[in-house]
Design a protein around this motif. Structure first.
Motif, PDB file in Angstrom:
ATOM      1  N   PHE A   1       2.097 -10.231  10.531  1.00  0.00           N
ATOM      2  CA  PHE A   1       3.403 -10.017   9.907  1.00  0.00           C
ATOM      3  C   PHE A   1       3.323 -10.010   8.384  1.00  0.00           C
ATOM      4  O   PHE A   1       4.251  -9.542   7.718  1.00  0.00           O
ATOM      5  N   GLY A   2       2.227 -10.526   7.834  1.00  0.00           N
ATOM      6  CA  GLY A   2       2.085 -10.587   6.381  1.00  0.00           C
ATOM      7  C   GLY A   2       1.209  -9.507   5.799  1.00  0.00           C
ATOM      8  O   GLY A   2       0.749  -9.635   4.659  1.00  0.00           O
ATOM      9  N   SER A   3       0.966  -8.431   6.556  1.00  0.00           N
ATOM     10  CA  SER A   3       0.062  -7.371   6.093  1.00  0.00           C
ATOM     11  C   SER A   3       0.645  -5.989   6.360  1.00  0.00           C
ATOM     12  O   SER A   3       1.481  -5.811   7.244  1.00  0.00           O
ATOM     13  N   SER A   4       0.201  -5.028   5.575  1.00  0.00           N
ATOM     14  CA  SER A   4       0.396  -3.606   5.842  1.00  0.00           C
ATOM     15  C   SER A   4       1.869  -3.227   6.043  1.00  0.00           C
ATOM     16  O   SER A   4       2.755  -3.726   5.385  1.00  0.00           O
TER      17      SER A   4
ATOM     18  N   ALA B   1       7.896  -3.541   5.698  1.00  0.00           N
ATOM     19  CA  ALA B   1       9.184  -3.402   6.384  1.00  0.00           C
ATOM     20  C   ALA B   1      10.050  -4.631   6.158  1.00  0.00           C
ATOM     21  O   ALA B   1      11.272  -4.520   5.952  1.00  0.00           O
ATOM     22  N   ALA B   2       9.434  -5.806   6.177  1.00  0.00           N
ATOM     23  CA  ALA B   2      10.181  -7.040   5.920  1.00  0.00           C
ATOM     24  C   ALA B   2      10.619  -7.122   4.468  1.00  0.00           C
ATOM     25  O   ALA B   2      11.740  -7.564   4.163  1.00  0.00           O
ATOM     26  N   GLU B   3       9.747  -6.695   3.549  1.00  0.00           N
ATOM     27  CA  GLU B   3      10.094  -6.715   2.129  1.00  0.00           C
ATOM     28  C   GLU B   3      11.268  -5.780   1.824  1.00  0.00           C
ATOM     29  O   GLU B   3      12.066  -6.050   0.921  1.00  0.00           O
ATOM     30  N   LYS B   4      11.362  -4.688   2.572  1.00  0.00           N
ATOM     31  CA  LYS B   4      12.488  -3.761   2.414  1.00  0.00           C
ATOM     32  C   LYS B   4      13.745  -4.250   3.133  1.00  0.00           C
ATOM     33  O   LYS B   4      14.779  -3.587   3.095  1.00  0.00           O
ATOM     34  N   GLU B   5      13.616  -5.386   3.823  1.00  0.00           N
ATOM     35  CA  GLU B   5      14.716  -5.988   4.588  1.00  0.00           C
ATOM     36  C   GLU B   5      15.199  -5.074   5.711  1.00  0.00           C
ATOM     37  O   GLU B   5      16.375  -5.074   6.092  1.00  0.00           O
ATOM     38  N   LEU B   6      14.262  -4.293   6.251  1.00  0.00           N
ATOM     39  CA  LEU B   6      14.565  -3.449   7.400  1.00  0.00           C
ATOM     40  C   LEU B   6      14.335  -4.194   8.708  1.00  0.00           C
ATOM     41  O   LEU B   6      14.834  -3.788   9.763  1.00  0.00           O
TER      42      LEU B   6
ATOM     43  N   ILE C   1       6.897  -0.558  17.390  1.00  0.00           N
ATOM     44  CA  ILE C   1       8.355  -0.452  17.261  1.00  0.00           C
ATOM     45  C   ILE C   1       8.774  -0.366  15.799  1.00  0.00           C
ATOM     46  O   ILE C   1       9.567   0.500  15.415  1.00  0.00           O
ATOM     47  N   VAL C   2       8.249  -1.270  14.981  1.00  0.00           N
ATOM     48  CA  VAL C   2       8.691  -1.372  13.588  1.00  0.00           C
ATOM     49  C   VAL C   2       8.441  -0.081  12.824  1.00  0.00           C
ATOM     50  O   VAL C   2       9.270   0.357  12.017  1.00  0.00           O
ATOM     51  N   ARG C   3       7.311   0.578  13.077  1.00  0.00           N
ATOM     52  CA  ARG C   3       7.001   1.804  12.338  1.00  0.00           C
ATOM     53  C   ARG C   3       7.987   2.938  12.655  1.00  0.00           C
ATOM     54  O   ARG C   3       8.052   3.924  11.930  1.00  0.00           O
ATOM     55  N   LEU C   4       8.768   2.790  13.728  1.00  0.00           N
ATOM     56  CA  LEU C   4       9.751   3.807  14.094  1.00  0.00           C
ATOM     57  C   LEU C   4      11.115   3.570  13.456  1.00  0.00           C
ATOM     58  O   LEU C   4      11.985   4.436  13.517  1.00  0.00           O
ATOM     59  N   ILE C   5      11.311   2.400  12.855  1.00  0.00           N
ATOM     60  CA  ILE C   5      12.590   2.108  12.216  1.00  0.00           C
ATOM     61  C   ILE C   5      12.735   2.997  10.978  1.00  0.00           C
ATOM     62  O   ILE C   5      11.832   3.049  10.144  1.00  0.00           O
ATOM     63  N   PRO C   6      13.848   3.704  10.836  1.00  0.00           N
ATOM     64  CA  PRO C   6      14.023   4.591   9.682  1.00  0.00           C
ATOM     65  C   PRO C   6      13.826   3.846   8.360  1.00  0.00           C
ATOM     66  O   PRO C   6      14.372   2.760   8.158  1.00  0.00           O
TER      67      PRO C   6
END
Length: 239
Positions: free
Chosen positions: A17-20, A25-30, A152-157
């Motif tokens: 969760f802390g890489s790549s 995605a977390a930093e963008k708050e998505l 899943i996460v890589r599919l989030i807009p």
């Protein structure tokens, strides 16, 4: 999207969760991740989460109480009705279509088991989805959860820089993806196909479709049985 993970080994997720892409995605708050040790919910004075199976047999079985209470806590905390995913070798085989389906959800809870298995009441009364990432057995569900969450996460807009990337991935179209090339055009005598250097985008698109079909036929012909082919695609395959 909120993603909660119930596991006995929370430390396994920190690197993932802390890489790549997952980190970005977390930093963008998505997306937000929360990992919970369901041992903390055990009402046993020794914090035991497993016991011997009724009827005898090898191994230990995860007790229902800690997982029931952990899931109830997460539902109340988030005031939501999430999809609750059990990682299990008996589950539905995972694929890209399932990833696309789950990427539309607002809240997911993953239950990662260990030992011989789960008390059946967990499956019957909590879980909405049982998923397997392949016909083999792992020590626990953690690695499977990481695989599914990544897909899943890589599919989030907004997660990927190029919004077309997930659409063109292998399996998203039902076929394997076409070959890719980059500079130099001639590497030690191995040349990039001329069509890709032509600037003719309609020809390039046709070449990519043909190569996608060819690669699927050679490597995963089973996918073609599920994929409706146009007359043009049938002609290309015959050629």
């Amino acid at each position: 999207m909120k993603i909660d993970v119930l596991t006995l080994f929370p430390e396994m997720f920190s690197g993932v969760f802390g890489s790549s892409i997952l980190k970005k995605a977390a930093e963008k708050e998505l997306v937000s991740y929360h990992v919970e040790n369901f041992r903390d919910f055990s009402d046993n004075k020794h914090k035991a989460v497993d016991d011997y199976p009724y009827g005898g047999g090898a191994g230990m079985v995860l007790k229902p109480q800690p997982i029931f209470d952990a899931v109830a806590h997460l539902q109340e905390k988030n005031d939501s009705n999430p999809r609750i995913i059990l990682l299990c070798p008996q589950g539905e085989p995972y694929n890209q279509q399932k990833a696309e389906e789950l990427s539309q959800e607002d809240h997911l809870i993953f239950i990662c088991g260990h030992y011989e298995g789960y008390d059946e009441r967990i499956r019957e009364h909590i879980v909405t989805d049982e998923i397997s990432i392949g016909d083999y057995v792992l020590t626990g569900g953690e690695l499977g959860a990481m695989v599914i969450i990544d897909s899943i996460v890589r599919l989030i807009p907004g997660v990927l820089g190029n919004e077309a990337s997930p659409i063109l991935d292998s399996f998203s179209s039902g076929l394997l993806e076409h070959p890719h090339y980059t500079r130099p055009a001639d590497f030690r005598g191995m040349k990039v196909p001329d069509v890709l250097l032509s600037g003719n985008h309609s020809k390039i698109d046709e070449w990519r479709q043909q190569e996608s079909l060819k690669r699927t036929k050679n490597r995963r012909p089973d996918l073609l049985d599920k994929h409706p082919l146009s007359e043009k695609q049938k002609k290309w395959l015959n050629e």
